[in-house]
Design an enzyme around this catalytic site. Structure first.
Site, mmCIF file in Angstrom:
data_model
loop_
_atom_site.group_PDB
_atom_site.id
_atom_site.type_symbol
_atom_site.label_atom_id
_atom_site.label_comp_id
_atom_site.label_asym_id
_atom_site.label_seq_id
_atom_site.Cartn_x
_atom_site.Cartn_y
_atom_site.Cartn_z
ATOM 1 N N SER A 327 -31.328 -27.682 26.698
ATOM 2 C CA SER A 327 -30.591 -27.493 27.949
ATOM 3 C C SER A 327 -29.098 -27.287 27.758
ATOM 4 O O SER A 327 -28.387 -27.069 28.751
ATOM 5 C CB SER A 327 -30.839 -28.706 28.869
ATOM 6 O OG SER A 327 -32.205 -28.805 29.210
ATOM 7 N N ASP A 351 -37.718 -27.261 43.938
ATOM 8 C CA ASP A 351 -38.332 -27.785 42.717
ATOM 9 C C ASP A 351 -39.372 -28.838 43.067
ATOM 10 O O ASP A 351 -39.025 -29.974 43.411
ATOM 11 C CB ASP A 351 -37.256 -28.394 41.813
ATOM 12 C CG ASP A 351 -37.857 -29.176 40.648
ATOM 13 O OD1 ASP A 351 -38.949 -28.774 40.179
ATOM 14 O OD2 ASP A 351 -37.243 -30.162 40.208
#
Length: 630
Positions: A327, A351
């Site tokens: 990430s 999400d």
């Protein structure tokens, strides 16, 4: 009847004697004539030739190796020195039966057959005639005394004093400064025999190798008169060598030590940069090794221990370690998505804990299985929301993703003077077709969006990509040399700066990175809460070592320690005026925010704070302005 007695013919005998005398005299005269003609030929006709040979036997040109340049850290602390050492040398042309002489050396010093074989190998290396070859270094006083007592048995053998490389800081800079070692046969075939006459060591790794031409200097010579045994009687002429140039590095010894302490003995890598100059302030690869072992020749046992260690101390993790960036690339992905127009600052993605491609059942999971609901770009960076970046990668596509990520330095060498750096890998359609003879699949694009899949980067490349966020796209190559004999190195081919359609996109990426540490739901909020003297902008990352099957959860306890995820964290500080960029990778550390982020903060504290825990004057815009005001 008795026979008559013949009378002796004296006249005949006299004629025989005269003929013999004349013949002998003729032979003698002939030989004298041959001798005289030969002498005339040698001394008159061949005078110049033989006088030259005679002079060459009497006068020899001996090289004088230059003193290698010293290496300092940015504060003038010496980190690569030269110290005197006594070595045993053999001049093959003066030793006669030099193999027998080596046998005597081994006997006198009580050495082994392995030492004997090593000595012979060194003597057989191609060198200039009458050039002494060192066969044994760092002689003790006892060894010197034994050689002196047995000198009459050791023709061509001498004890010579010379300067050898010494690294006073030991393992601290082994992977950045590198080390010198004996010139091997492969290197000898490539080197200029004139430039390296009398020199037995050369830079093998790191800065010692990259700046070999600068550090080496120029060889000198002296013409000496010798006797029949080769002993020097007097020096006829001398040309002094030119010492190598001194090198000042950008590294800071105290920061290097602080970074090593922050890793606390764990396997990993740390690199700290000054974003506005590209200067590398610290470069740590742990575990490390003592470079002094290699200078005069490391033993088979010691080298085997280093080479075969599971922890790989010889492996430069900063420059050669290839890891999925995880990430840590999400801020760069955010900038790419904004500039390409596939997302806006207010675009939101829902999400539910996973992402699915259209008409595909496979679920690409978010690290937060419960999902974060509706998230925008800044929130997605703060929460490190995988679903948002799965969607962003799908919209961006592999072609545009490849183009943007290469602008940030991924998949290419980024340094100015670190020749051991590997390229890393930023995959593309063409790369996969060439490597695997397969097309590119949409799912591969999706996982690239969170720094997984085929993508690989070194800690240095991650630091540079983060530096580009801090400098808003200004490309400055990382470098280790601050000055060479007082002059800074020059980048003759700098990469172009990253130009965005709207410069405000940089602000959004930086805001998201600040929220990672200071947002209410930031993944590294615990570290941000302790950073009160300055603000950090950062991003955590976790790199998978082994794949986890669809539907299964990561179970640390079920995995061997070396199969657990790597922990990464990148960041810069102060967030509003970046003075340092740090990238941290802790092998098998599992949690970027929990393990790597505290390491990053310790490194930043060591650079930015004074003894009282306050921001140093030179890093505080307010204090700097007050000092500058008359």
């Amino acid at each position: 009847m008795p026979q008559p007695i013949p009378l002796k013919d004296h006249e005949k005998d006299a004629r025989l004697v005269r003929r013999r005398v004349i013949f002998g005299l003729a032979v003698v005269l002939l030989l004298l004539g041959v001798l005289a003609s030969r002498m005339y030929y040698l001394q008159v006709i061949q005078y110049e030739h033989h006088s030259t040979l005679s002079e060459n036997n009497r006068v020899h040109v001996q090289p004088i190796p230059p003193t290698r340049g010293l290496i300092f850290d940015r504060n003038g602390k010496i980190i690569a020195d030269n110290r005197p050492s006594f070595s045993l040398t053999v001049t093959r042309e003066r030793a006669g039966d030099w193999r027998s002489v080596l046998d005597v050396v081994v006997d006198v010093l009580g050495l082994t057959e392995e030492d004997r074989a090593l000595f012979e190998k060194r003597v057989l290396q191609g060198r200039r005639p009458f050039e002494p070859v060192p066969i044994l270094f760092e002689l003790s006083e006892d060894q010197i005394a034994r050689i002196a007592v047995n000198q009459f048995r050791l023709p061509g053998v001498e004890v010579a004093a010379q300067l050898v490389r010494y690294y006073p800081e030991g393992a601290h800079f082994a992977h950045s400064v590198g080390y010198v070692g004996r010139i091997n046969e492969r290197e000898l075939a490539k080197l200029d025999p004139v430039d390296y006459a009398g020199t037995h060591h050369i830079g093998k790794t790191g800065i010692e190798k990259f700046y070999e031409d600068v550090l080496h200097g120029e060889v000198g010579y002296e013409e000496v008169e010798t006797n029949a045994r080769g002993r020097v009687l007097r020096v006829l002429k001398r040309t002094d060598p030119v010492p190598g140039k001194d090198l000042t590095l950008t590294l800071d010894l105290k920061l290097q030590q602080a970074a090593e302490a922050a890793l606390a003995g764990r396997r990993g890598a740390i690199v700290a940069l000054q974003p506005d100059t590209g200067e590398v302030l610290a470069m740590v690869s742990q575990p490390s090794f003592d470079p002094n072992l290699f200078v005069t020749g490391i033993s088979f046992k010691d080298y085997g221990a280093l080479r075969d260690s599971l922890d790989q101390p010889l492996y430069n993790r900063v420059l050669r370690g290839l890891y999925p960036p995880g990430s840590t690339i999400k801020p760069m992905m955010a900038v790419a998505g904004l500039d390409a127009g596939v997302v806006t600052p207010t675009s939101k993605v829902f999400d539910p804990g996973f992402f699915q491609l259209p008409n595909v059942k496979h679920k690409y999971r978010n690290w937060n299985r419960g999902g974060d609901g509706w998230v925008d770009l800044v929130t997605a960076i703060m929460r490190s929301n995988d679903t948002y970046f799965y969607d962003l990668a799908h919209k961006l596509g592999i072609d545009r993703m490849h183009d943007y990520m290469t602008q940030f330095g991924l998949g290419q060498r980024v340094s100015l003077d670190m020749n051991e750096e590997t390229d890393g890998l930023m995959p593309s359609r063409d790369w996969k077709r060439s490597r695997y003879r397969q097309p590119w699949y949409p799912g591969e694009t999706v996982i690239l969006g969170i720094g997984q899949g085929y993508m690989q980067a070194t800690p240095l490349q991650l630091a540079q990509a983060t530096s580009l966020i801090a400098t808003r796209g200004k490309w400055i190559r990382p470098r280790l040399a601050k000055s060479i004999a007082g002059e800074p190195p020059v980048d003759d081919n700098p990469p172009p700066d990253i130009q965005l359609r709207d410069p405000r996109y940089w602000d959004l990426a930086q805001e998201g990175m600040e929220m990672v540490l200071y947002g209410a739901r930031g993944t590294a909020k615990r570290v941000g809460d302790t950073a009160t003297a300055y603000r950090i902008a950062g991003k955590s990352g976790t790199a998978q070592v082994v794949a986890i099957k669809q539907g299964e959860r990561y179970d640390s306890e079920a995995l061997a320690e070396r199969h657990r995820d790597h922990a990464l964290f990148v960041g810069f500080a102060p967030a509003d005026d970046p003075q340092i960029v740090v990238a941290v990778m802790v092998e098998n550390g599992e949690s970027g925010s929990g393990v790597a982020a505290p390491v990053l903060k310790q490194v930043m504290d060591a650079w930015l704070l004074d003894e009282n825990g306050q921001l140093k004057t030179e890093f505080s815009p307010t204090l700097s302005a007050e000092v500058a005001t008359p």
